[in-house]
Scaffold this motif. Structure first.
Motif, PDB file in Angstrom:
ATOM      1  N   ALA A  72      20.357  13.824 -18.894  1.00 38.85           N
ATOM      2  CA  ALA A  72      21.332  14.770 -18.349  1.00 38.85           C
ATOM      3  C   ALA A  72      21.924  14.181 -17.074  1.00 38.85           C
ATOM      4  N   GLU A  73      23.082  14.687 -16.679  1.00 37.71           N
ATOM      5  CA  GLU A  73      23.742  14.171 -15.475  1.00 37.71           C
ATOM      6  C   GLU A  73      22.848  14.323 -14.244  1.00 37.71           C
ATOM      7  N   GLN A  74      22.152  15.426 -14.142  1.00 36.35           N
ATOM      8  CA  GLN A  74      21.194  15.668 -13.055  1.00 36.35           C
ATOM      9  C   GLN A  74      19.809  15.885 -13.670  1.00 36.35           C
ATOM     10  N   ARG A 131      12.848  16.021 -12.437  1.00 41.56           N
ATOM     11  CA  ARG A 131      11.791  15.042 -12.148  1.00 41.56           C
ATOM     12  C   ARG A 131      10.974  14.774 -13.423  1.00 41.56           C
ATOM     13  N   GLN A 132      10.732  15.819 -14.212  1.00 39.39           N
ATOM     14  CA  GLN A 132       9.972  15.636 -15.444  1.00 39.39           C
ATOM     15  C   GLN A 132      10.733  14.750 -16.430  1.00 39.39           C
ATOM     16  N   GLN A 133      12.043  14.933 -16.515  1.00 40.69           N
ATOM     17  CA  GLN A 133      12.847  14.095 -17.401  1.00 40.69           C
ATOM     18  C   GLN A 133      12.859  12.647 -16.905  1.00 40.69           C
ATOM     19  N   ALA A 190      18.463   2.204 -12.995  1.00 31.89           N
ATOM     20  CA  ALA A 190      19.447   2.921 -12.188  1.00 31.89           C
ATOM     21  C   ALA A 190      19.968   4.150 -12.929  1.00 31.89           C
ATOM     22  N   ALA A 191      20.037   4.066 -14.250  1.00 36.44           N
ATOM     23  CA  ALA A 191      20.482   5.217 -15.043  1.00 36.44           C
ATOM     24  C   ALA A 191      19.490   6.373 -14.956  1.00 36.44           C
ATOM     25  N   ILE A 192      18.259   6.087 -14.590  1.00 34.44           N
ATOM     26  CA  ILE A 192      17.220   7.113 -14.490  1.00 34.44           C
ATOM     27  C   ILE A 192      17.032   7.573 -13.050  1.00 34.44           C
TER      28      ILE A 192
END
Length: 173
Positions: free
Chosen positions: A73-75, A78-80, A133-135
């Protein structure tokens, strides 16, 4: 009728298969003849597709550092983020011992300036940082890479007793 060969596809297949050979046999002690034998092709065929061992190594590096593409998701929560970092860490762990052995053999005998100027190493690092960086965002990608590599190294030392939960702690900090 002669067999039609998709040269680009066959070149990619050879480079992909060469990854396992480099991981198993290292870089410096591996000749193109030994690589050709391991891949089940002639040395001439290998040289037809790759001008040198360096060229084959460069082409195979793309496959050796491949990571799963994750869609967040865009934002992300923390779990994701934690789940995505664990997914990448597990993907890296699958061949971590072989990659580490290959890396150490590849840089053996080289000074820091030569290592810093090496385009293959820079590409691999950039590839990992881009995925992270994507994460985590670009500002935390290098720290995330250091954390993942540290956890993977600890897991080598202790037979995978170290968990990935420290990745979550790092995200919090």
């Amino acid at each position: 009728m002669p067999k039609r060969v998709d040269h680009q596809q066959y070149r990619q297949e050879l480079a992909s298969r060469a990854v396992a050979v480099f991981r198993a046999k290292g870089y410096h002690g591996l000749s193109m003849r030994a690589m050709a034998d391991a891949l089940g092709v002639s040395k001439g065929v290998l040289y037809h597709y790759f001008a040198s061992k360096e060229a084959l190594f460069a082409a195979s590096s793309v496959y050796g550092t491949a990571l799963p593409e994750l869609v967040l998701a865009e934002q992300p929560s923390r779990q994701q983020q934690q789940a995505a970092l664990e997914t990448l860490a597990l993907a890296m762990e699958a061949d971590f011992a072989g990659e580490l052995t290959l890396l150490l053999d590849y840089i053996r005998g080289r000074d820091n300036d030569a290592i810093a100027a090496d385009s293959q190493l820079a590409q691999a690092k950039a590839h990992y940082l881009s995925a992270l960086a994507a994460i985590t965002g670009e500002d935390k990608a290098q720290g995330a890479l250091a954390q993942i590599l540290g956890v993977l190294l600890l897991r080598l030392f202790d037979g995978k007793q170290t968990g990935f939960d420290s990745l979550a702690l790092w995200l919090e900090g």
